[in-house]
Scaffold this motif. Structure first.
Motif, mmCIF file in Angstrom:
data_model
loop_
_atom_site.group_PDB
_atom_site.id
_atom_site.type_symbol
_atom_site.label_atom_id
_atom_site.label_comp_id
_atom_site.label_asym_id
_atom_site.label_seq_id
_atom_site.Cartn_x
_atom_site.Cartn_y
_atom_site.Cartn_z
ATOM 1 N N LYS A 36 28.387 -10.808 34.015
ATOM 2 C CA LYS A 36 27.513 -10.251 35.057
ATOM 3 C C LYS A 36 27.839 -8.800 35.376
ATOM 4 C CE LYS A 36 30.353 -11.995 38.812
ATOM 5 N NZ LYS A 36 30.439 -12.798 39.999
ATOM 6 N N SER A 37 29.034 -8.348 35.043
ATOM 7 C CA SER A 37 29.431 -6.966 35.342
ATOM 8 C C SER A 37 28.646 -5.945 34.538
ATOM 9 C CB SER A 37 30.930 -6.777 35.078
ATOM 10 O OG SER A 37 31.692 -7.525 35.986
ATOM 11 N N ALA A 38 28.277 -6.280 33.321
ATOM 12 C CA ALA A 38 27.580 -5.325 32.453
ATOM 13 C C ALA A 38 26.270 -4.850 33.086
ATOM 14 C CB ALA A 38 27.322 -5.932 31.081
ATOM 15 N N LYS A 39 25.517 -5.755 33.659
ATOM 16 C CA LYS A 39 24.243 -5.392 34.278
ATOM 17 C C LYS A 39 24.475 -4.487 35.488
ATOM 18 C CE LYS A 39 20.012 -7.391 36.155
ATOM 19 N NZ LYS A 39 19.293 -8.595 36.520
ATOM 20 N N TYR A 40 25.462 -4.825 36.286
ATOM 21 C CA TYR A 40 25.771 -4.033 37.479
ATOM 22 C C TYR A 40 26.235 -2.625 37.089
ATOM 23 C CZ TYR A 40 27.567 -2.870 42.085
ATOM 24 O OH TYR A 40 27.794 -2.255 43.284
ATOM 25 N N ILE A 41 27.142 -2.545 36.116
ATOM 26 C CA ILE A 41 27.654 -1.256 35.652
ATOM 27 C C ILE A 41 26.516 -0.416 35.071
ATOM 28 C CG2 ILE A 41 29.083 -0.220 33.824
ATOM 29 C CD1 ILE A 41 31.265 -2.256 34.639
ATOM 30 N N ASN A 42 25.638 -1.042 34.327
ATOM 31 C CA ASN A 42 24.478 -0.339 33.783
ATOM 32 C C ASN A 42 23.653 0.285 34.911
ATOM 33 O OD1 ASN A 42 22.497 0.527 31.883
ATOM 34 N ND2 ASN A 42 21.294 -1.304 32.330
ATOM 35 N N GLY A 43 23.374 -0.491 35.944
ATOM 36 C CA GLY A 43 22.572 0.004 37.063
ATOM 37 C C GLY A 43 23.228 1.164 37.790
ATOM 38 N N VAL A 44 24.512 1.065 38.045
ATOM 39 C CA VAL A 44 25.238 2.124 38.751
ATOM 40 C C VAL A 44 25.240 3.405 37.924
ATOM 41 C CG1 VAL A 44 27.509 2.851 39.604
ATOM 42 C CG2 VAL A 44 26.678 0.536 40.086
ATOM 43 N N LEU A 45 25.591 3.289 36.653
ATOM 44 C CA LEU A 45 25.682 4.474 35.798
ATOM 45 C C LEU A 45 24.308 5.096 35.545
ATOM 46 C CD1 LEU A 45 28.408 3.305 33.266
ATOM 47 C CD2 LEU A 45 28.684 4.880 35.202
ATOM 48 N N ASP A 46 23.298 4.279 35.378
ATOM 49 C CA ASP A 46 21.945 4.804 35.189
ATOM 50 C C ASP A 46 21.510 5.594 36.422
ATOM 51 O OD1 ASP A 46 19.463 5.001 33.621
ATOM 52 O OD2 ASP A 46 18.618 3.807 35.269
ATOM 53 N N SER A 47 21.847 5.096 37.588
ATOM 54 C CA SER A 47 21.512 5.781 38.834
ATOM 55 C C SER A 47 22.228 7.137 38.923
ATOM 56 C CB SER A 47 21.900 4.886 40.019
ATOM 57 O OG SER A 47 21.685 5.530 41.237
ATOM 58 N N ILE A 48 23.487 7.174 38.538
ATOM 59 C CA ILE A 48 24.260 8.425 38.553
ATOM 60 C C ILE A 48 23.659 9.423 37.560
ATOM 61 C CG2 ILE A 48 26.505 9.472 37.983
ATOM 62 C CD1 ILE A 48 27.774 6.854 39.118
ATOM 63 N N ALA A 49 23.363 8.955 36.350
ATOM 64 C CA ALA A 49 22.805 9.836 35.315
ATOM 65 C C ALA A 49 21.441 10.376 35.739
ATOM 66 C CB ALA A 49 22.700 9.093 33.992
ATOM 67 N N THR A 50 20.612 9.527 36.319
ATOM 68 C CA THR A 50 19.286 9.949 36.773
ATOM 69 C C THR A 50 19.404 11.005 37.864
ATOM 70 O OG1 THR A 50 18.345 7.791 36.218
ATOM 71 C CG2 THR A 50 17.111 9.144 37.810
ATOM 72 N N GLU A 51 20.314 10.794 38.804
ATOM 73 C CA GLU A 51 20.517 11.780 39.872
ATOM 74 C C GLU A 51 21.009 13.107 39.305
ATOM 75 O OE1 GLU A 51 23.955 11.937 42.912
ATOM 76 O OE2 GLU A 51 22.294 10.958 43.966
ATOM 77 N N LYS A 52 21.928 13.050 38.357
ATOM 78 C CA LYS A 52 22.452 14.287 37.759
ATOM 79 C C LYS A 52 21.336 15.050 37.029
ATOM 80 C CE LYS A 52 26.026 16.400 35.089
ATOM 81 N NZ LYS A 52 25.600 16.931 33.841
ATOM 82 N N GLN A 53 20.492 14.334 36.300
ATOM 83 C CA GLN A 53 19.405 14.982 35.559
ATOM 84 C C GLN A 53 18.398 15.638 36.502
ATOM 85 O OE1 GLN A 53 17.922 11.812 33.128
ATOM 86 N NE2 GLN A 53 19.449 12.127 31.533
ATOM 87 N N SER A 54 18.198 15.056 37.670
ATOM 88 C CA SER A 54 17.201 15.601 38.604
ATOM 89 C C SER A 54 17.763 16.754 39.437
ATOM 90 C CB SER A 54 16.659 14.498 39.507
ATOM 91 O OG SER A 54 17.673 14.038 40.385
ATOM 92 N N SER A 55 19.067 16.970 39.373
ATOM 93 C CA SER A 55 19.646 18.068 40.187
ATOM 94 C C SER A 55 19.773 19.357 39.411
ATOM 95 C CB SER A 55 21.009 17.661 40.736
ATOM 96 O OG SER A 55 21.927 17.391 39.702
#
Length: 135
Positions: free
Chosen positions: A116-135
């Motif tokens: 179950k950790s893989a899905k959670y880690i994916n979501g957290v990291l995707d959110s960080i990457a998306t925020e970085k790309q938009s800044s």
């Protein structure tokens, strides 16, 4: 040593630092696996560890801001170490594509943590990457 193996060793080093509460480069330099295996990935590992040590507060604040209903101290130390390695790559090592960092983190999670950790880690990291790309 492959880049994935180097990432795994970084994860282990950050895990050791977290357990010992000793966030110092000497943890890397005294690690037996690191001392034995000298490869082209040494620079990568030193880069990740140094960026984390120098920016731990920033990395952890960003991670915590992207956790949903969690705090860093509630995440397993293995998952936290995986998140930290990938977050350092996303934030401070621009030559590594964010998607590669996320995919590698998921694969390492599948080997070292619960399913179950893989899905959670994916979501957290995707959110960080998306925020970085938009800044």
């Amino acid at each position: 040593m492959s880049r994935r193996s180097a990432r795994e060793l970084c994860m282990k080093i950050l895990y050791e630092m977290e357990i010992k509460k000793e966030f110092d480069r000497k943890v890397l330099m005294t690690n037996e696996e690191y001392k034995v295996i000298k490869t082209e990935e040494d620079l990568y590992m030193e880069n990740v560890i140094d960026h984390f040590i120098n920016n731990q507060r920033i990395v952890d604040e960003i991670l915590e801001s992207h956790l949903t209903d969690w705090k860093l101290n509630r995440i397993s130390k293995v998952d936290l170490s995986i998140l930290r390695v990938a977050t350092v790559e996303i934030l401070f090592i621009p030559e590594i594509d964010s998607n590669v960092s996320i995919n590698e983190a998921i694969e390492i999670t599948k080997s070292y943590s619960e399913d179950k950790s893989a899905k959670y880690i994916n979501g957290v990291l995707d959110s960080i990457a998306t925020e970085k790309q938009s800044s």
